[in-house]
Design a protein around this motif. Sequence first.
Motif, PDB file in Angstrom:
ATOM      1  N   ALA B 169       0.872  -1.136   0.200  1.00 62.06           N
ATOM      2  CA  ALA B 169       0.114  -0.062  -0.094  1.00 62.06           C
ATOM      3  C   ALA B 169       0.872   1.135  -0.017  1.00 62.06           C
ATOM      4  N   LEU B 170       1.598   1.272   1.045  1.00 63.96           N
ATOM      5  CA  LEU B 170       2.670   2.471   1.118  1.00 63.96           C
ATOM      6  C   LEU B 170       3.632   2.554  -0.166  1.00 63.96           C
ATOM      7  N   ALA B 173       1.657   4.141  -3.006  1.00 58.42           N
ATOM      8  CA  ALA B 173       1.185   5.608  -2.670  1.00 58.42           C
ATOM      9  C   ALA B 173       2.469   6.359  -2.981  1.00 58.42           C
ATOM     10  N   GLY B 176       3.158   7.161  -6.495  1.00 51.32           N
ATOM     11  CA  GLY B 176       2.144   8.355  -6.955  1.00 51.32           C
ATOM     12  C   GLY B 176       2.962   9.604  -6.487  1.00 51.32           C
ATOM     13  N   TRP B 177       3.635   9.543  -5.381  1.00 50.69           N
ATOM     14  CA  TRP B 177       4.006  10.727  -4.739  1.00 50.69           C
ATOM     15  C   TRP B 177       5.356  11.048  -5.274  1.00 50.69           C
ATOM     16  N   LEU B 180       4.071  13.112  -8.568  1.00 52.23           N
ATOM     17  CA  LEU B 180       3.703  14.429  -8.040  1.00 52.23           C
ATOM     18  C   LEU B 180       5.055  15.278  -7.740  1.00 52.23           C
ATOM     19  N   THR B 284      11.688  10.300   8.513  1.00 49.64           N
ATOM     20  CA  THR B 284      10.085  10.421   7.849  1.00 49.64           C
ATOM     21  C   THR B 284      10.343  10.045   6.158  1.00 49.64           C
ATOM     22  N   ILE B 285       9.426   9.868   5.561  1.00 45.80           N
ATOM     23  CA  ILE B 285       9.039   9.635   4.192  1.00 45.80           C
ATOM     24  C   ILE B 285       9.802  11.100   3.305  1.00 45.80           C
ATOM     25  N   GLY B 286       9.389  12.215   4.097  1.00 44.66           N
ATOM     26  CA  GLY B 286       9.723  13.422   3.147  1.00 44.66           C
ATOM     27  C   GLY B 286      11.360  13.829   3.400  1.00 44.66           C
ATOM     28  N   VAL B 418      11.484  29.813  -2.101  1.00 43.69           N
ATOM     29  CA  VAL B 418      10.499  30.003  -1.246  1.00 43.69           C
ATOM     30  C   VAL B 418       9.548  31.066  -2.125  1.00 43.69           C
ATOM     31  N   GLY B 419       8.261  30.588  -2.366  1.00 40.63           N
ATOM     32  CA  GLY B 419       7.342  31.535  -2.894  1.00 40.63           C
ATOM     33  C   GLY B 419       5.947  30.769  -3.337  1.00 40.63           C
ATOM     34  N   GLY B 420       5.450  31.317  -4.177  1.00 41.48           N
ATOM     35  CA  GLY B 420       3.996  30.822  -4.670  1.00 41.48           C
ATOM     36  C   GLY B 420       3.844  29.846  -5.675  1.00 41.48           C
ATOM     37  N   ILE B 421       3.159  30.090  -6.734  1.00 38.28           N
ATOM     38  CA  ILE B 421       3.049  28.986  -7.781  1.00 38.28           C
ATOM     39  C   ILE B 421       4.173  28.967  -8.783  1.00 38.28           C
ATOM     40  N   LYS B 424       6.947  27.117  -7.372  1.00 38.62           N
ATOM     41  CA  LYS B 424       6.670  25.635  -7.385  1.00 38.62           C
ATOM     42  C   LYS B 424       7.106  25.157  -8.723  1.00 38.62           C
ATOM     43  N   GLU B 440      12.115  25.084   0.850  1.00 40.10           N
ATOM     44  CA  GLU B 440      12.580  25.571   1.966  1.00 40.10           C
ATOM     45  C   GLU B 440      14.115  25.506   2.146  1.00 40.10           C
TER      46      GLU B 440
END
Lengths: 464, 464
Positions: B169-170, B173, B176-177, B180, B284-286, B418-421, B424, B440
């Motif tokens: 399951a992980l 997931a 998919g991650w 993304l 952690t995963i991240g 660091v910022g918006g869309i 990203k 970050e």
Amino acid sequence: MEGNLEALFRPKSIAVIGASEKPGKIGYAIMRNLVEYGYEGKIYPVNIKGVEIEINGRKFKSYKSILDVPDEVDMAVIVVPAKFVPQVVEEAGKKGVKVLPIISSGFGELGEEGKKVERQIVETAHRYGMRILGPNIFGVVYTPAKMNATFGPTDVMPGNLALISQSGALGIALMGWTILEKVGLSAVVSVGNKSDIDDADLLEFFKTDDNTKAILIYMEGVKDGRRFMEVAREVSKEKPIIIIKAGRSERGAKAAASHTGSLAGADKIYEAAFKQSGVLRALTIGEAFDWARTLSNLPEPEGENVVILTNGGGIGVMATDAAEEEGLHLYDDLEDLKVFANHMPPFGSYKNPVDLTGMAGAEAYEGAVRDALANPNMHSIAVLYCQTAVLDPRDLAKIVIREYNESGRKKPLVVAIVGGIEAKEAIDMLNEEGIPAYPEPERAIKSLAALYRWSNWKARQKKE
Amino acid sequence: MEGNLEALFRPKSIAVIGASEKPGKIGYAIMRNLVEYGYEGKIYPVNIKGVEIEINGRKFKSYKSILDVPDEVDMAVIVVPAKFVPQVVEEAGKKGVKVLPIISSGFGELGEEGKKVERQIVETAHRYGMRILGPNIFGVVYTPAKMNATFGPTDVMPGNLALISQSGALGIALMGWTILEKVGLSAVVSVGNKSDIDDADLLEFFKTDDNTKAILIYMEGVKDGRRFMEVAREVSKEKPIIIIKAGRSERGAKAAASHTGSLAGADKIYEAAFKQSGVLRALTIGEAFDWARTLSNLPEPEGENVVILTNGGGIGVMATDAAEEEGLHLYDDLEDLKVFANHMPPFGSYKNPVDLTGMAGAEAYEGAVRDALANPNMHSIAVLYCQTAVLDPRDLAKIVIREYNESGRKKPLVVAIVGGIEAKEAIDMLNEEGIPAYPEPERAIKSLAALYRWSNWKARQKKE
């Protein structure tokens, strides 16, 4: 002049002194944000040439001086070059303006000469009973008044978090970041040189502001540390304050000193003062906003018992590790927890973390979330979901939103969904509804832990 | 049977035993992923009813038994119900298949009876010289062969990281991650019950696989700990291994024990063994994927000197805090650093962290990045950017990509925006080009620190 902060957030009319008809200019960007974000009060552009300014087809006549505006002006945003600012402040005073966000830079940040001019401007303002925000700022936003008086991004998402930034560049970047990451804001305030209005003043305003449930400050230093800490302590008894203050390490502190002129080596003093004042110090931007999502949206827990619901053993274990490291208490009463056995196959586990198994679909989650919300001994809930083919994460989001709303949102509930694009969409859906959701189990648990830390501090204050 | 792992990643032909014509079935999803991801070898569906299977207009005749396939079959993916698996394995052996990923569940994970059947299947396979992956898995991906033989997401981004997951399951997931989050993968391997092929076997394959530069393992437990650690130590001398293993805390370990049957309390032993083997344990995963981005894409540093370039004093200080906490060495030679004064206004600072100031545009960044890449005393570079109106983050991304490529990618370079869309989008652009980029500053610095940790461990091994 206390009441003037009211005028900073709920002005009935705004003048933009130095408004421009040219896209790309700051004096245009502020006009555009005011109009596009839907500010409903009067907007009066002031431009020395009296040009006409057009925003999205809406035409604004501009006035050559604020003294020509045929109406009362609560707030005047100043965008003219530094050398014209003293005269403009004088005129605003004569006009009876209440508060002056001064965007213009070229003052105290340049050195002693600039600091002197800055002090003179503040004296002038105070003589007329006006308050000054800045100078050297990007502006102010207050979402309940649909007011975006900044030259930053337009579409700030409304919510319950007030954001205060000492850094202009980082503040604008963070505004953009909150839009991308669906963090709802009540206010954004750029404090810049803090010549007059400072963090403590703003904390006092947000303390009683019904639209603000938590405050996040990006700070490089404070001028009157004692007052700030006293106010912070009083405010923390009502609402949580999260602070990001870089310069923890020796070299970091030195770099900060050269950047902001604040004292190197003072970090330990800050650290101790934050703790005593109930302020939550976040070590990174990500951590600060993770906590802020939870602290600005959720009620306080009524007890220590946390329940973790999961469809993946692995993420359940990760969450348990994080909970234990953060000192959270996982609920242990097997008689109560047994209720979750109704929502899982025989090989599931109702021991906390509750493993609904990879077979868990809509009904299993619906039942388990509902039971957890209904049981008064279960004080906080973490819903974890590892994306599977059995249940679209967006459907899970809908279930959680519905169940949480129907329960009256009386206890903290955080969500973590691990997965791809659908998981990201589900996380956004939840955050848009004010239910804190994260892409990793540990981030959900650590945010819940921050809520407990603040809540426990508050409880200790009441005992003392 | 060593060579059979080659057949797991570069099979010349694949049979799908239990292929289905019905969308929604696993036996269809695997066919679809094989076709849509562009596998160029022969695909032979095997279906007891001999149905025709259509994928995107392409029609596949299916065979009633693998023995009917008129060609050699390197790999047979088995999707039939557990009770038919023993017979299917026997037939695959007769056919001369080399490797069998067994998707089917219902074996060792159910208890002793299932374990017995599992052992019998492995015996049968070994008798014919076949290897088994699984059972109870979601499949295997190898991007250099354009092979996606899983029922997970389709569009895995090609890259240099091999991902091994014990949890189905992980694992899905996380696939998919990675899509993304633009993490490039060489391989994804679901190991499930590890009845035959285990983590150590896979590590040995990836050790010499030119397409893999780093390996990330999600692990719940290992069967032969001693062998795993020995192999991990040898592989770590060539390529970094990152492991996520939940169950660090007492309660977490207990939950893991009930979930996987692994020993509680063994975590300290794992921890020590990981350290000794040069394995990087992510909490952690991240964190694991943050590190993996850097470790799978960047060369090793040739020395300890790190240079931080920034347009924001605040994020520069945050990065400096993180660097000091992680034991990184910020380069200090002011004679060398003075070169950066060419790319900043007088109020900038060329002391490391190098503050190009909020006025820094394309030319400033281009010049500073180029100078840092060219100086042999600057061994690693962190480029930080706080989104401003002066420079679109996407243009910054283009500059960094061009300069890094032109320099020959000879030293580590990480980016934080660091910022918006737009920020990203810039981060995604960089990651798609294999330049590790983060939202970050601390995440960029900590990932660079993970690279140093591994590189330093390796250097110590050579001395011993």
